[in-house]
Design a protein around this motif. Structure first.
Motif, PDB file in Angstrom:
ATOM      1  N   ASP A 505       0.843  -1.186   0.000  1.00  0.00           N
ATOM      2  CA  ASP A 505       0.000   0.000   0.000  1.00  0.00           C
ATOM      3  C   ASP A 505       0.883   1.243   0.000  1.00  0.00           C
ATOM      4  OD1 ASP A 505      -3.024  -0.863   1.837  1.00  0.00           O
ATOM      5  OD2 ASP A 505      -1.948  -1.904   0.253  1.00  0.00           O
ATOM      6  N   PHE A 506       0.455   2.222  -0.760  1.00  0.00           N
ATOM      7  CA  PHE A 506       1.240   3.441  -0.983  1.00  0.00           C
ATOM      8  C   PHE A 506       0.450   4.619  -0.429  1.00  0.00           C
ATOM      9  CE2 PHE A 506       2.722   6.802  -4.034  1.00  0.00           C
ATOM     10  CZ  PHE A 506       4.060   6.762  -3.705  1.00  0.00           C
ATOM     11  N   TRP A 507       0.977   5.229   0.643  1.00  0.00           N
ATOM     12  CA  TRP A 507       0.329   6.377   1.270  1.00  0.00           C
ATOM     13  C   TRP A 507       1.196   7.621   1.079  1.00  0.00           C
ATOM     14  CZ3 TRP A 507      -4.161   6.757   4.349  1.00  0.00           C
ATOM     15  CH2 TRP A 507      -4.828   5.549   4.610  1.00  0.00           C
ATOM     16  N   LEU A 508       0.551   8.739   0.823  1.00  0.00           N
ATOM     17  CA  LEU A 508       1.286   9.993   0.795  1.00  0.00           C
ATOM     18  C   LEU A 508       0.379  11.128   1.242  1.00  0.00           C
ATOM     19  CD1 LEU A 508       0.355  11.545  -2.082  1.00  0.00           C
ATOM     20  CD2 LEU A 508       1.726   9.704  -3.021  1.00  0.00           C
ATOM     21  N   ASP A 509       1.004  12.237   1.622  1.00  0.00           N
ATOM     22  CA  ASP A 509       0.265  13.396   2.096  1.00  0.00           C
ATOM     23  C   ASP A 509       0.621  14.610   1.258  1.00  0.00           C
ATOM     24  OD1 ASP A 509       2.480  15.043   3.673  1.00  0.00           O
ATOM     25  OD2 ASP A 509       2.767  12.920   4.154  1.00  0.00           O
ATOM     26  N   ILE A 510      -0.291  15.574   1.226  1.00  0.00           N
ATOM     27  CA  ILE A 510      -0.125  16.765   0.392  1.00  0.00           C
ATOM     28  C   ILE A 510      -0.130  18.000   1.283  1.00  0.00           C
ATOM     29  CG2 ILE A 510      -1.140  18.139  -1.463  1.00  0.00           C
ATOM     30  CD1 ILE A 510      -2.453  15.500  -2.440  1.00  0.00           C
ATOM     31  N   PRO A 555       4.811  19.996  -9.544  1.00  0.00           N
ATOM     32  CA  PRO A 555       5.856  18.970  -9.582  1.00  0.00           C
ATOM     33  C   PRO A 555       6.970  19.184  -8.569  1.00  0.00           C
ATOM     34  CG  PRO A 555       6.025  20.433 -11.482  1.00  0.00           C
ATOM     35  CD  PRO A 555       4.738  20.767 -10.803  1.00  0.00           C
ATOM     36  N   GLY A 556       7.133  20.407  -8.101  1.00  0.00           N
ATOM     37  CA  GLY A 556       8.207  20.678  -7.152  1.00  0.00           C
ATOM     38  C   GLY A 556       7.872  20.321  -5.720  1.00  0.00           C
ATOM     39  N   VAL A 557       6.600  20.032  -5.444  1.00  0.00           N
ATOM     40  CA  VAL A 557       6.197  19.711  -4.073  1.00  0.00           C
ATOM     41  C   VAL A 557       6.602  18.283  -3.748  1.00  0.00           C
ATOM     42  CG1 VAL A 557       4.243  19.409  -2.503  1.00  0.00           C
ATOM     43  CG2 VAL A 557       4.283  21.333  -4.103  1.00  0.00           C
ATOM     44  N   GLU A 558       7.391  18.124  -2.702  1.00  0.00           N
ATOM     45  CA  GLU A 558       7.857  16.790  -2.322  1.00  0.00           C
ATOM     46  C   GLU A 558       6.756  16.065  -1.553  1.00  0.00           C
ATOM     47  OE1 GLU A 558      11.454  14.622   0.196  1.00  0.00           O
ATOM     48  OE2 GLU A 558      11.564  16.754  -0.267  1.00  0.00           O
ATOM     49  N   LEU A 559       6.489  14.820  -1.968  1.00  0.00           N
ATOM     50  CA  LEU A 559       5.468  14.006  -1.315  1.00  0.00           C
ATOM     51  C   LEU A 559       6.159  12.868  -0.574  1.00  0.00           C
ATOM     52  CD1 LEU A 559       2.918  13.726  -4.272  1.00  0.00           C
ATOM     53  CD2 LEU A 559       2.914  15.380  -2.427  1.00  0.00           C
ATOM     54  N   THR A 560       6.005  12.842   0.748  1.00  0.00           N
ATOM     55  CA  THR A 560       6.587  11.733   1.510  1.00  0.00           C
ATOM     56  C   THR A 560       5.773  10.484   1.231  1.00  0.00           C
ATOM     57  OG1 THR A 560       5.251  12.385   3.409  1.00  0.00           O
ATOM     58  CG2 THR A 560       7.514  13.151   3.355  1.00  0.00           C
ATOM     59  N   LYS A 561       6.452   9.341   1.111  1.00  0.00           N
ATOM     60  CA  LYS A 561       5.750   8.140   0.672  1.00  0.00           C
ATOM     61  C   LYS A 561       6.487   6.880   1.097  1.00  0.00           C
ATOM     62  CE  LYS A 561       7.977   9.420  -3.612  1.00  0.00           C
ATOM     63  NZ  LYS A 561       8.515  10.627  -3.043  1.00  0.00           N
ATOM     64  N   THR A 562       5.714   5.797   1.208  1.00  0.00           N
ATOM     65  CA  THR A 562       6.266   4.486   1.543  1.00  0.00           C
ATOM     66  C   THR A 562       5.401   3.424   0.879  1.00  0.00           C
ATOM     67  OG1 THR A 562       7.069   5.200   3.710  1.00  0.00           O
ATOM     68  CG2 THR A 562       6.773   2.859   3.402  1.00  0.00           C
ATOM     69  N   LEU A 563       6.032   2.421   0.285  1.00  0.00           N
ATOM     70  CA  LEU A 563       5.297   1.249  -0.195  1.00  0.00           C
ATOM     71  C   LEU A 563       5.407   0.189   0.889  1.00  0.00           C
ATOM     72  CD1 LEU A 563       3.731   0.017  -2.592  1.00  0.00           C
ATOM     73  CD2 LEU A 563       5.888  -0.971  -3.355  1.00  0.00           C
ATOM     74  N   SER A 564       4.307  -0.034   1.608  1.00  0.00           N
ATOM     75  CA  SER A 564       4.352  -0.959   2.746  1.00  0.00           C
ATOM     76  C   SER A 564       4.315  -2.402   2.250  1.00  0.00           C
ATOM     77  CB  SER A 564       3.168  -0.700   3.682  1.00  0.00           C
ATOM     78  OG  SER A 564       1.952  -0.979   3.028  1.00  0.00           O
ATOM     79  N   ARG A 565       4.886  -3.307   3.042  1.00  0.00           N
ATOM     80  CA  ARG A 565       4.956  -4.712   2.640  1.00  0.00           C
ATOM     81  C   ARG A 565       4.601  -5.640   3.798  1.00  0.00           C
ATOM     82  NH1 ARG A 565       9.157  -2.282  -0.517  1.00  0.00           N
ATOM     83  NH2 ARG A 565       9.058  -2.912  -2.702  1.00  0.00           N
TER      84      ARG A 565
END
Length: 779
Positions: A505-510, A555-565
């Motif tokens: 699952d891939f979660w990110l915030d804006i 496009p310049g806004v960095e999105l923190t993200k993780t692909l959980s396993r």
């Protein structure tokens, strides 16, 4: 300089090899070419009452299985990257031959699992790392040199989670992975280096029937290139399944001889020591019988003096198994393997006549009826049984490891040369020509599975197709569900054996500030449109997945993200999603939803840091902090305590009505706001609630400010819904402020009497709206 080796990390057995001038299989510390993929944990007593766990791997662990099967693990490869709820895992758990306790990870989700040994949790990666560690240590002792790198083989049908788990195991064992090489490709390399010359081209199918997995791969070999045309097989079909069928036959024959209705129950009622010894010896006897029937017409399984019936009489196992009976027993297995073989050909639009050779590797490929079945499809002249079916994969891995190394040994004199050298500086040997003639130049891999994402409406969108050449990278554009959306949750799936399997699952915030800055000068119509998100799925030559995302408009806004396993981060994400779904169901007010969303954005940033990126270990202080934050967010929402709303409310009051506060009260207000902000970030529920109540109570001591804030809120709501009415409320605020400063309380009272009924109506009409936390994507 540290060397590199090839490792076949097998389900039943493992092997390691190195290529110098020639390929050499590395002997382990017991002097054997093959190491059983088996681990046992012993409790070693130290001084006093202290006990230390001792890990034993290989042949000695396999021998110990009769004494302590509960704390001995075999075939752990079948559990690598698996979910606890996987139907095949559940079959293992419910089987009467399963000794270990397989459970969910206490700090993970059902998308992962752990094995209990002496009541302590071990992940499959940790157990596999012990096997790799022994092979690493034995290889260094055998070669009298340091080993830093390895090419490690994996089933061609392994998915991202399983390959990621293999990499983690290697890292824990102190090995740097040069490549995760599909086992059939490794076998093809071993075959091709000897059989296919530079000016030839052959298309071969590798038929790899190992102990735990059945792998198929079609490759074209030409000029040192190995091009994967397609993959197939079944990760739950192997020699172990054949062993289980023989065991069932042996037990049913014994039950028939002694007229026993339920022999499994008889076995279960034996004393633990007797039961464990019997099942351990049955496993060994059955495997030997299977091996013998490849060369003999009959085999015998004898286990005498172990089992007893309820009266205490001995139940000797003495069963003869002919090759004809054996072939009938395993007919379903053979049929399944042949159906999968034909399916692979259909998937890549091949016919048997387009295959030049079929290479059989793996221990089970030596079974005569399997060889005959393959010949029936492709013809007898095309089918080759590898001369070293148990070692071919390690050899192929060693060849590729040698090719990927920075340096290697000159074939002419053994001098160390660089991969970039054209001739040997010591003896003048033509290195370039030799590599062209004999080497592995390149391997073109292909995607093992179809890759999908799940959309908001439940539809599954195909991202990358099976058998796409690797490495590959594809970017797709999706729409967020709502214009004010701050959270994104994307689910990635493979399709394996016609079933959906989660990749992660891939979660990110804006960041809303960036979005607001972008929208400030846009028309209202465009401002109301949801943002677009570009999602990039990368699959490298190891079939490992990497996901990236960016906002198309920003496009310049960095999105923190993780692909959980399936590990601790995924457990926290699932708890977060449960809370979000519950809040949406409860129809909380927009203020509560906004407060929750702000907290969730902070929580997601913390979850991204729960797993150590290098070791894969859980950082428990962060994990515990996130658990506390999720629980706090849920409880505050249930009680309608909106801390961020109160902070905004208090800050607005200080800014808009500063003249109504003394400098002392302004200072106190700022102090209480600062404390509430701090408690929002890292305070417990009780601390957060106390800070909220403290600020709220303090604010209540300024009734006129509360009234003015309500009138202002009514004006702001009218700005959004009925702009023509808003000036009346703003004018009332100005009038009340001026009258208060001039101590004209009669004007204050009359203005309030006129405006408050309308304020009440507006707040009731618009300020009681409910909200929803959006997190999905659409096309």
């Amino acid at each position: 300089m540290p060397k590199s080796i090839g490792i076949d990390l097998g389900t039943t057995n493992s092997a390691a090899a190195i290529k110098k001038v020639h390929i050499e299989i590395i002997k382990n510390s017991e002097g054997d070419l093959i190491t059983p993929s088996c681990l046992t944990v012993k409790k070693k007593k130290l001084a006093g009452l202290i006990k230390r766990q001792e890990f034993i791997v290989g042949k000695h662990a396999l021998e110990w299985i009769k004494q302590d099967p509960v704390n001995t693990v075999t075939a752990v490869k079948r559990l690598m990257g698996r979910s606890f709820t996987n139907p095949e895992v559940q079959k293992i758990i419910s089987g009467h031959r399963q000794f270990n306790t397989i459970t969910c990870q206490s700090m993970g989700t059902e998308n992962s699992l752990a094995i209990l040994l002496h009541e302590k949790e071990y992940t499959p990666e940790q157990i596999s790392s012990k096997i790799l560690k022994k092979m690493h240590k034995d290889a260094e002792a055998f070669l009298h040199d340091a080993i830093e790198y390895a090419v490690i083989t994996v089933p061609a049908y392994f998915n991202d989670k399983q390959k990621h788990a293999t990499r983690t195991a290697a890292s824990l064992a102190g090995l740097k992975v040069q490549r995760l090489l599909p086992e059939p490709t490794a076998a093809a390399i071993s075959f091709g280096v000897d059989q296919v010359k530079n000016d030839e081209a052959k298309t071969i199918m590798v038929f790899d029937f190992g102990g735990g997995t059945f792998d198929l791969s079609v490759l074209t070999i030409s000029g040192g290139q190995f091009i994967e045309q397609g993959k197939g097989g079944n990760m739950w079909l192997g020699g172990e399944d054949i062993d289980r069928k023989i065991e069932d036959f042996v037990l049913s024959e014994t039950a028939r001889e002694y007229d026993i209705g339920d022999i499994a129950q008889v076995i279960d009622h034996q004393e633990n020591g007797v039961k464990n010894r019997f099942l351990g010896e049955l496993t060994a006897a059955v495997e030997q019988a299977k091996i013998n029937l490849s060369d003999q017409d009959e085999a015998y399984i004898e286990l005498l003096g172990l089992l007893k019936d309820q009266d205490g009489d001995l139940l000797d196992v003495d069963v003869a198994l002919t090759r004809k009976q054996f072939e009938e027993i395993i007919r379903p297995v053979v049929k399944n393997a042949m159906e999968l073989t034909r399916k692979l050909l259909d998937d890549i639009h091949f016919t048997p006549d387009l295959i030049d050779n079929v290479l059989l590797v793996g221990g089970s490929s030596k079974i005569p009826c399997i060889i005959r079945a393959v010949k029936d499809i492709f013809g007898p002249d095309k089918v080759l049984v590898h001369e070293r079916p148990m070692l071919a994969i390690a050899e192929g891995a060693a060849i590729l490891s040698h090719r990927l190394s920075d340096t290697y040994e000159c074939m002419g004199c053994g001098n160390t040369v660089s991969q970039s050298d054209i001739v040997c500086s010591k003896c003048g040997f033509d290195l370039e020509k030799h590599i062209i003639d004999q080497g592995v130049f390149d391997i073109v891999h292909s995607a093992a599975h179809d890759y999908y994402v799940v959309l908001e409406n439940g539809d599954k969108y195909l991202f990358i197709e099976k058998n796409t050449p690797l490495p590959c990278e594809r970017t797709e554009v999706f729409k967020l569900v709502h214009s004010d959306q701050q959270l994104v949750h994307i689910k990635f799936f493979n399709i394996v054996n016609d079933k959906y399997e989660s990749i992660g699952d891939f979660w990110l915030d804006i960041d809303t500030e960036d979005v607001n800055d972008y929208r400030r000068d846009l028309s209202e119509e465009i401002r109301e449109l949801p943002l677009s998100i570009e999602v990039t799925l990368k699959i490298d030559e190891n079939n490992l997945v990497e996901v990236a995302a960016s906002l198309r408009e920003l496009p310049g806004v960095e999105l923190t993200k993780t692909l959980s396993r399936g590990k601790a981060d995924e457990k926290l994400f699932m708890a977060l999603e449960d809370m979000i779904n519950e809040s949406n169901k409860n129809e909380y007010s927009t203020y509560t939803i906004d407060d929750m969303t702000t907290r969730i954005v902070s929580i997601i940033k913390d979850i991204h840091s729960v797993i150590d990126k290098k070791t894969g270990e859980i950082i428990e202080p962060i994990y515990n902090l996130v658990e506390m934050k999720i629980d706090k967010t849920k409880r505050l929402a249930e009680e309608g305590v909106n801390c961020y709303s109160l902070i905004y409310y208090a800050q607005s009051a200080l800014q808009d009505f500063s003249k109504a506060f003394s400098s002392k009260n302004q200072s106190l207000m700022k102090k209480k706001i600062k404390h509430l902000k701090k408690m929002n970030l890292d305070g417990t529920y009780e601390e957060n609630l106390d800070a909220y109540n403290d600020l709220d109570t303090f604010f209540d001591s300024f009734p006129i400010i509360n009234i003015l804030m309500d009138i202002t809120s009514a004006g702001e709501l009218c700005d959004e819904h009925e702009p023509s009415r808003s000036p009346k409320f703003y004018n009332a605020v100005s009038t009340i402020m001026e009258a208060t400063l001039k101590e004209n309380y009669e004007l204050v009272e009359s203005t309030l009497s006129e405006i408050q009924p309308e304020v009440k109506k507006v707040l009731q009409q618009y300020d009681s709206e409910t909200g929803t936390i959006q997190k999905g994507i659409t096309r």
